[in-house]
Write a protein that holds these residues in place. Sequence first.
Motif, short mmCIF file in Angstrom:
data_model
loop_
_atom_site.label_atom_id
_atom_site.label_comp_id
_atom_site.label_asym_id
_atom_site.label_seq_id
_atom_site.Cartn_x
_atom_site.Cartn_y
_atom_site.Cartn_z
N ASN A 160 4.92 13.39 -8.83
CA ASN A 160 6.06 12.70 -8.20
C ASN A 160 5.67 11.36 -7.59
N GLY A 161 4.50 11.27 -6.99
CA GLY A 161 4.05 10.00 -6.41
C GLY A 161 3.85 8.94 -7.46
N ASP A 162 3.37 9.35 -8.64
CA ASP A 162 3.17 8.39 -9.73
C ASP A 162 4.52 7.88 -10.25
N LYS A 163 5.50 8.77 -10.33
CA LYS A 163 6.84 8.36 -10.77
C LYS A 163 7.44 7.34 -9.79
N LEU A 164 7.24 7.59 -8.51
CA LEU A 164 7.73 6.66 -7.49
C LEU A 164 7.02 5.31 -7.60
N LYS A 165 5.70 5.35 -7.74
CA LYS A 165 4.93 4.10 -7.87
C LYS A 165 5.36 3.31 -9.10
N ASN A 166 5.50 3.99 -10.23
CA ASN A 166 5.89 3.31 -11.47
C ASN A 166 7.24 2.61 -11.33
N ALA A 167 8.17 3.30 -10.64
CA ALA A 167 9.50 2.71 -10.46
C ALA A 167 9.45 1.46 -9.58
N ILE A 168 8.76 1.56 -8.45
CA ILE A 168 8.66 0.42 -7.52
C ILE A 168 7.94 -0.76 -8.18
N VAL A 169 6.83 -0.46 -8.84
CA VAL A 169 6.04 -1.52 -9.47
C VAL A 169 6.83 -2.17 -10.63
N SER A 170 7.59 -1.37 -11.36
CA SER A 170 8.40 -1.91 -12.47
C SER A 170 9.42 -2.93 -11.95
N VAL A 171 10.05 -2.60 -10.82
CA VAL A 171 11.01 -3.54 -10.22
C VAL A 171 10.30 -4.82 -9.81
N ALA A 172 9.17 -4.67 -9.12
CA ALA A 172 8.44 -5.84 -8.63
C ALA A 172 7.95 -6.72 -9.78
N GLN A 173 7.47 -6.10 -10.85
CA GLN A 173 7.01 -6.87 -12.00
C GLN A 173 8.15 -7.69 -12.62
N GLU A 174 9.32 -7.07 -12.68
CA GLU A 174 10.50 -7.77 -13.21
C GLU A 174 10.83 -8.96 -12.32
N TRP A 175 10.74 -8.76 -11.02
CA TRP A 175 11.06 -9.84 -10.08
C TRP A 175 10.03 -10.97 -10.16
N VAL A 176 8.75 -10.61 -10.30
CA VAL A 176 7.71 -11.64 -10.43
C VAL A 176 7.94 -12.45 -11.69
N LYS A 177 8.26 -11.74 -12.79
CA LYS A 177 8.50 -12.41 -14.07
C LYS A 177 9.65 -13.41 -13.98
N ASN A 178 10.66 -13.07 -13.16
CA ASN A 178 11.84 -13.93 -13.03
C ASN A 178 11.78 -14.85 -11.81
#
Length: 492
Positions: A160-178
């Motif tokens: 569950n912690g990995d799922k949470l991390k992946n979700a948060i990091v995915s959002v942040a990566q999208e924001w950095v890209k944009n």
Amino acid sequence: MNEKIKLQSPKWLHFGAGNIFRAYMGKVQQTLIEKGLENSGIVVAETFDGEIIQKAFKPYDNKTILVTLDKKGEFKPEIIWSIVESIDVTSDGMSIVEEICQDEKLQIISFTITEKGYSFRDGIITSDHLMSKVTSLLYSRYKKNAAPIALLSMDNCSANGDKLKNAIVSVAQEWVKNDVVEKEFLDYLLDEKKVSYPITMIDKITPRPAIEVKKFLEEAGFENMDIVITSKNTYTAPFVNAEVPEYFVVEDKFPNGRPKFEEAGVILTDRESVEKAERMKVTTCLNPLHTALAIYGCLLNKKTIAECMQDQVLSNLVRKIGYEESLIVVENPKIIDPKKFLEEVLEERFANPFIPDQPQRIATDTSQKVGIRFGETIKAYVADEKLDVRNLKYIPLVIAGWMRYLMGVDDSGAMMTLSSDPLLEELKANLNSIKYLDSSSYEKGKLNKILSNKNIFGVDLVQIGMADLIEEYFLGMMKEVGGVRKTLERIL
């Protein structure tokens, strides 16, 4: 009681105002406060169904009556007062939550939002998704002071912690890209000395509020104990009914400190031990047995899991799955003894007639569960040279029962409503040509399209040679009224 604990500078913020949070985490923090080990309560934020806050929290000053129900029928009520504030984020509570998140004293942001809460539909990241909102809160914290924080998932899903991390990091990566945020914010999220994502295993049955418990509390003098069904079909009440046993195993990784959880019965350990404990529960000693009882409980018209356990043939089924087919592949986590855990599940927990848990509730989303609950054990047999997957008899019997369940006809021949499942229509379509009571309508291999689906079972059941046995069981169950029970009795 609330006067003794602080709302200012809270150390713990929780998302998800459901029953397990109120009954378990609320009790954990209250125990620590009563022992003088903590001086602040928990702030809870609800992001899905604001009516829970408006109807089950605010009118009762955020207090909850926890009623534990033991097998002997003793109801033990206690008031949980450690939740000091409740916030409806679905309306206008986000600014308060942001202020809390900016406080450097905050140690934990925890979650009980179900496994679905961490995934994005079709992989598309939207601003209104909870994970986007949490990432925004973390960005606010980063800009304010970049203080450390632990993000603690308490949801009942693997890693569950990995799922949470992946979700948060995915959002942040999208924001950095944009160019919405700077790359240093992503570095902050990935630095485990700053932001950690411990994995956990949580286990405590907290079913929907029960009429029997409502009556018990009213007879004891409590007022306004009404059970509420919200417009989003959430069942809530000013009380939570729960079983006595409880387990919370946590990877001890908290960069900004943590409560002394171990003083309230929580098991703090390393990542590997959490993984083994979670695997023991989810793939062998509890969840697969729950699913077996749910499927056959529906087919045999059982009203509760305890009623299933009173049926000798169903009781024998889960015992044989647990003791004969599953324990052999369990890797002992050491912190919990698997055999004792299994014994408690079968003798105390499932058999407790005062836990009103319904087979229909547990049968929900079965297609999303069988790959973990049974597929992992099947894969362990395939991988072990000393074991032969063809020796499995009872796990295939459950899978055959699920195929029979999908026909939507119970063992008496009456139509039955199937629990919701994202693949329900697709699965039913595969069985449309099979007619109940008409063996001639069945073409050999008809189940193979489902049974070969690795996305469902985690393994191709046709390829490993299990399909013929499942087919044999299935035909016995569909050819006559009472065929389900006759097949169970013949095999068991």
